[in-house]
Design an enzyme around this catalytic site. Sequence first.
Site, mmCIF file in Angstrom:
data_model
loop_
_atom_site.group_PDB
_atom_site.id
_atom_site.type_symbol
_atom_site.label_atom_id
_atom_site.label_comp_id
_atom_site.label_asym_id
_atom_site.label_seq_id
_atom_site.Cartn_x
_atom_site.Cartn_y
_atom_site.Cartn_z
ATOM 1 N N ARG A 185 64.245 24.093 84.432
ATOM 2 C CA ARG A 185 63.638 25.437 84.336
ATOM 3 C C ARG A 185 62.978 25.539 82.973
ATOM 4 O O ARG A 185 63.649 25.459 81.942
ATOM 5 C CB ARG A 185 64.739 26.489 84.496
ATOM 6 C CG ARG A 185 64.245 27.928 84.430
ATOM 7 C CD ARG A 185 65.429 28.886 84.559
ATOM 8 N NE ARG A 185 64.984 30.266 84.526
ATOM 9 C CZ ARG A 185 64.730 30.947 83.408
ATOM 10 N NH1 ARG A 185 64.871 30.372 82.227
ATOM 11 N NH2 ARG A 185 64.334 32.206 83.475
ATOM 12 N N LYS B 40 65.374 27.182 73.868
ATOM 13 C CA LYS B 40 66.613 27.895 73.507
ATOM 14 C C LYS B 40 67.013 27.633 72.060
ATOM 15 O O LYS B 40 66.630 26.633 71.454
ATOM 16 C CB LYS B 40 67.721 27.536 74.499
ATOM 17 C CG LYS B 40 67.448 28.231 75.840
ATOM 18 C CD LYS B 40 68.530 28.058 76.861
ATOM 19 C CE LYS B 40 68.153 28.879 78.114
ATOM 20 N NZ LYS B 40 69.014 28.593 79.252
HETATM 21 N N1 HH2 Z 1 68.104 30.705 81.258
HETATM 22 C C1 HH2 Z 1 67.578 31.929 81.089
HETATM 23 C C2 HH2 Z 1 67.385 32.782 82.193
HETATM 24 N N2 HH2 Z 1 67.701 32.374 83.436
HETATM 25 N N3 HH2 Z 1 68.527 30.718 84.890
HETATM 26 C C3 HH2 Z 1 69.059 29.506 85.091
HETATM 27 N N4 HH2 Z 1 69.368 29.086 86.338
HETATM 28 N N5 HH2 Z 1 69.289 28.650 84.035
HETATM 29 C C4 HH2 Z 1 69.003 28.987 82.754
HETATM 30 O O1 HH2 Z 1 69.267 28.178 81.840
HETATM 31 C C5 HH2 Z 1 68.436 30.285 82.512
HETATM 32 C C6 HH2 Z 1 68.225 31.141 83.634
HETATM 33 C C7 HH2 Z 1 67.181 32.387 79.733
HETATM 34 O O2 HH2 Z 1 65.843 32.055 79.453
HETATM 35 P P1 HH2 Z 1 64.592 33.052 79.573
HETATM 36 O O3 HH2 Z 1 64.449 33.527 80.985
HETATM 37 O O4 HH2 Z 1 63.393 32.423 79.014
HETATM 38 O O5 HH2 Z 1 64.944 34.247 78.603
HETATM 39 P P2 HH2 Z 1 65.456 35.718 78.834
HETATM 40 O O6 HH2 Z 1 66.784 35.635 79.506
HETATM 41 O O7 HH2 Z 1 65.512 36.307 77.458
HETATM 42 O O8 HH2 Z 1 64.464 36.429 79.726
#
Ligand code: HH2
Length: 268
Positions: free
Chosen positions: A241, A201
Site C-alpha cells: 500500500r 511512515k
Molecule cells: N496505513 C495507513 C492507513 N491505512 N491500511 C492498511 N491496510 N495498512 C496500512 O499500513 C495503513 C492502512 C496510514 O497511512 P495513510 O493512509 O497515508 O495516512 P493517514 O492514516 O494519516 O490517512
Amino acid sequence: MRPLVMGVLNVTPDSFSDGGRYLDFEAALAHGLDMVAAGADIVDVGGESSRPGADPVPVEEELRRVVPVVGALAPHVRVSVDTVKPAVAEAAVEAGATLVNDVSASLSTVAARCGVGWVAMHMAGTPRTMQDRPRYDDVVAEVGAFLLDRARAALDAGVHEVWVDPGIGFGKTVSHNLQLLHHLSEIVALGFPVVVGTSRKSFLGALGTGPDAVVASVGDRLPASLATATWAMLAGAAMVRVHDVASTVQAATLVGPARLPIAAGARS
Ligand code: HH2
C-alpha cells in the site's frame, strides 16, 4: 505475476503525508485516475486519518468524503475503502468498492454480508493512543496470532477473500516495525495473502539515528519507502500500500519474476 500495488487516496484534511491535497472531489478523482494510469491495481479511498493522535471523524462527514469518490473511480479500477465504520463500508460497497480495508480488523461480518474482500490489519489500541509506549513480549508472534485468529474468524463468517496486514506504524516502535519486516515470512506463512504499508511512515525518517530521531521529512522518504516495499514484496507480501505508485510498480515488476521458482535459473 507481480505483487499488487494499492494506491493511497486520502480524502482527508489531516492525513500525515497528503492531508488536504485531495479533500476536494475533483482533486481526489484526478489523483485516483493518475494512480490508475501509473499502474495501481487497487485504489484505497479513505476519509478518516489513522495517523497517531488522530481524532475520529463523524460518520456523515466520512460518507460525504468517501462515497462520491468511490463511485467515480469504481468504473476504472478496483476500489477498496479504508474505514473502520460499518456504515461507511456498506455505503462504499454500494457505490462500487469491492474490498474493505479495515485497520481495526473488526468489520469481517460487514464484509461477509456485503460479499466483498476484507483486509484485517493489526493495530495496538486506537490511533489516539497507539503510540503511547507500545510494548510486546514478541511482536512478530503476537501480531501473527492476532491476524490468524481474525482471518480464521472471517473465513468462518463467510468472507471469501481475506488479507492480513501487520500494521506497520500502528502501535509499534521503530524496532517493532523493523522486526516485523525482518520476520515478514512468518506472517506470510500464516497462509493468507499479506498486505504491507510502509509508505512515507515516520519510522523511515528515523532509520540509522537511534530509536525516535526523525531525520527524513515526509517528502524525503521515497527511497526508504521503495526499499521497504521491495523488501516486503521479496519476503512474500502479495500487495503493498503506497503513495508513490509509478515507482512502486517498477519495483513490483522487477520483484515479480524474482519470486517465481524459475527465477533462480534465469540469468539474462
Ligand atoms: N496505513 C495507513 C492507513 N491505512 N491500511 C492498511 N491496510 N495498512 C496500512 O499500513 C495503513 C492502512 C496510514 O497511512 P495513510 O493512509 O497515508 O495516512 P493517514 O492514516 O494519516 O490517512
